[in-house]
Design a protein around this motif. Sequence first.
Motif, mmCIF file in Angstrom:
data_model
loop_
_atom_site.group_PDB
_atom_site.id
_atom_site.type_symbol
_atom_site.label_atom_id
_atom_site.label_comp_id
_atom_site.label_asym_id
_atom_site.label_seq_id
_atom_site.Cartn_x
_atom_site.Cartn_y
_atom_site.Cartn_z
ATOM 1 N N PHE A 122 1.077 -0.889 -0.246
ATOM 2 C CA PHE A 122 -0.072 0.535 0.080
ATOM 3 C C PHE A 122 0.952 1.075 0.152
ATOM 4 O O PHE A 122 0.544 2.502 -0.515
ATOM 5 N N ASP A 123 1.882 1.107 1.000
ATOM 6 C CA ASP A 123 3.113 2.659 0.561
ATOM 7 C C ASP A 123 3.723 2.234 -0.423
ATOM 8 O O ASP A 123 3.688 3.702 -1.257
ATOM 9 N N PHE A 124 4.131 1.231 -1.348
ATOM 10 C CA PHE A 124 4.761 1.274 -2.226
ATOM 11 C C PHE A 124 3.646 2.456 -3.471
ATOM 12 O O PHE A 124 4.396 2.811 -4.137
ATOM 13 N N PHE A 125 2.665 1.306 -3.201
ATOM 14 C CA PHE A 125 1.932 2.233 -4.654
ATOM 15 C C PHE A 125 1.773 3.455 -4.362
ATOM 16 O O PHE A 125 1.170 4.420 -5.227
ATOM 17 N N ALA A 173 -5.079 -1.032 -6.082
ATOM 18 C CA ALA A 173 -5.721 -0.159 -6.878
ATOM 19 C C ALA A 173 -6.662 1.437 -6.913
ATOM 20 O O ALA A 173 -6.391 2.224 -7.475
ATOM 21 N N ILE A 174 -6.752 1.274 -5.373
ATOM 22 C CA ILE A 174 -7.852 2.434 -5.246
ATOM 23 C C ILE A 174 -6.341 3.637 -4.321
ATOM 24 O O ILE A 174 -7.334 4.098 -3.542
ATOM 25 N N VAL A 175 -6.009 3.190 -3.854
ATOM 26 C CA VAL A 175 -4.882 3.745 -3.077
ATOM 27 C C VAL A 175 -4.341 5.538 -2.988
ATOM 28 O O VAL A 175 -4.503 6.340 -2.199
ATOM 29 N N HIS A 176 -4.460 5.767 -4.451
ATOM 30 C CA HIS A 176 -4.562 6.898 -4.651
ATOM 31 C C HIS A 176 -5.949 8.418 -4.838
ATOM 32 O O HIS A 176 -6.082 9.017 -5.666
ATOM 33 N N ASP A 177 -7.404 6.941 -4.875
ATOM 34 C CA ASP A 177 -8.337 7.770 -4.415
ATOM 35 C C ASP A 177 -8.585 8.437 -6.042
ATOM 36 O O ASP A 177 -9.233 9.676 -6.635
#
Length: 268
Positions: A122-125, A173-177
């Motif tokens: 999660f942190d990486f993406f 996939a939605i880490v960046h909103d």
Amino acid sequence: MQETMSSPICGEEVVRAENLRKTFTLSRKQQRLEHTSFTRKVAVDGLSFSAYRGEIYGLLGPNGAGKTTTLRILSTLIAPDSGDALVCGHSVLREPQKVRDVIGFMTSELKLEGFFTPSYLFDFFGAMHGVEKSVLAKRKGELFERFGIDRFAEVKVRDLSTGMLQKVSLVVAIVHDPAVIIFDEPTNGLDVLTAKVVIDFLAELKSMGKSILLSTHIFSLVEKLCDRVGIIIDGKMAADGKLADVCGEKSLEDAFFDLYKCVKGETI
């Protein structure tokens, strides 16, 4: 591209595909499996459609119809042979990075490196997408708690269950909103409980004004979630519109098979 589409049905137009075409070279093994002597296969054949803000658009069709290829083109994973698509006004051909910045793409075929943990991934993406650390930490807490990943945050991906792995794939996939979320067979391989969690979340994302595109061959999923549907048969758009308009007085299943028989000239 020329402005050929009609005015928005369900808000601002967010995705527009125009005359997409994609062919693939078949290996000898693939030729045998598909019972053909042709060395090229047309996966997507002149496909056009639009999706709008705050709606869920479903691509429905049998296996091999061209659904996955279409979504991969929209996600900039592969380029079309001809045609183009705009996502939030950005061309998948000329501005692929800008498209990637505004979409989240999830597929059951996504392979996460088994050595890493959900927390690390999660942190990486998040870093890849330029999400600020404070925002990333808050988003991780909310999403991990929502999907029950918090208890498995430091467990290596290779040791997770299939359902938990799917949840991790979703939040990554939605880490960046993203404004546009693209799902290829979102409930494929999931148990009923995990599938419900994913379905409920899709409905929630829609209520937040997100634009969601999903491919599926499950009629009930389209009927439950989708505002509009595009039925793809042999890489062509056989029907496209509001669910009620496509179905008429029939169930979606009956409408689909009637259309399939009409297009293919086959008895099912």
